[in-house]
Scaffold this active site. Sequence first.
Site, PDB file in Angstrom:
ATOM      1  CD  GLU A 227       2.821   2.144   1.103  1.00 48.00           C
ATOM      2  OE1 GLU A 227       3.325   1.554   0.130  1.00 48.00           O
ATOM      3  OE2 GLU A 227       1.689   1.868   1.559  1.00 48.00           O
TER       4      GLU A 227
ATOM      5  CD  GLU B 278       2.284   2.327  -3.936  1.00 50.77           C
ATOM      6  OE1 GLU B 278       1.616   3.349  -4.139  1.00 50.77           O
ATOM      7  OE2 GLU B 278       3.496   2.347  -3.621  1.00 50.77           O
TER       8      GLU B 278
END
Length: 273
Positions: A147, A127
Amino acid sequence: MDRDTGPRGGTEHLTVRREGATLILTLNRPEARNALSLPMLVGLYDGWLEADEDDAVRSIVLTGAGGAFCAGMDLKALAGGGMDGQRHRDRMKADPDLHWKAMLRHHRPRKPVIAAVEGPCVAGGTEILQGTDIRVAGAGAVFGYYEVRRGLFPIGGSTVRLQRQIPRTHALEMLLTGRPYTAAEALRIGLIGHVVPDGAALEQALSLAERINACGPLAVEAVKASVYETAAMAEAEGLAAELVRGWPVFDTEDAREGARAFAEKRDPVYRRV
């Protein structure tokens, strides 16, 4: 190239040093594969601010210590109800958006940011990577959004940014499968721009930074700003915005110096004026 001018700022999990006109930020928690911590986030945000505020800095390199880039959030600490470095909590309390700025979700440095990736660059690491401008990885680097495998959401901007940076089918596969991607795969789908032998990512990133540093800084910053601010515009709107950014560059002393240096067959000396 001018060599290291010594450490400036930083925290226990984020080191800062200068090499010529390049600010090098190193995620420095190798025992945890540089998993994100409060000291790391505070140090990152302060590093971005230092680069923004210091005109002597012309580029930024982001890397990790100990053969890893970043393994994402510290899930063990998260499960235990806290993170290392609670003494930094006053900074977070004063600016509840600090962690998003640190991760380049809510902040874009005006100087180019080059990522030098070795080893794992997963979850929150990938990210953060999305907020960088140029990306170099060692051949053994690993990328991915894990995730969903933990029942979590990649809330660092990935469901918005990734589909704008690589083809949507690849973005959805990365986000929905949670599987690891090799450096070769990441290069093939366009997530990164360079793959080099393991251990060589930082040197390659610094070489790219040196090329950027040799260019007119006002021009470099205007080009970066124009690319991002026009990304979501229609073509006609973007072209109009480009003129607003671009024409003032031609009226600078740096632009005149660039032309003089070319005519005189010498390296230009830019002064940001």
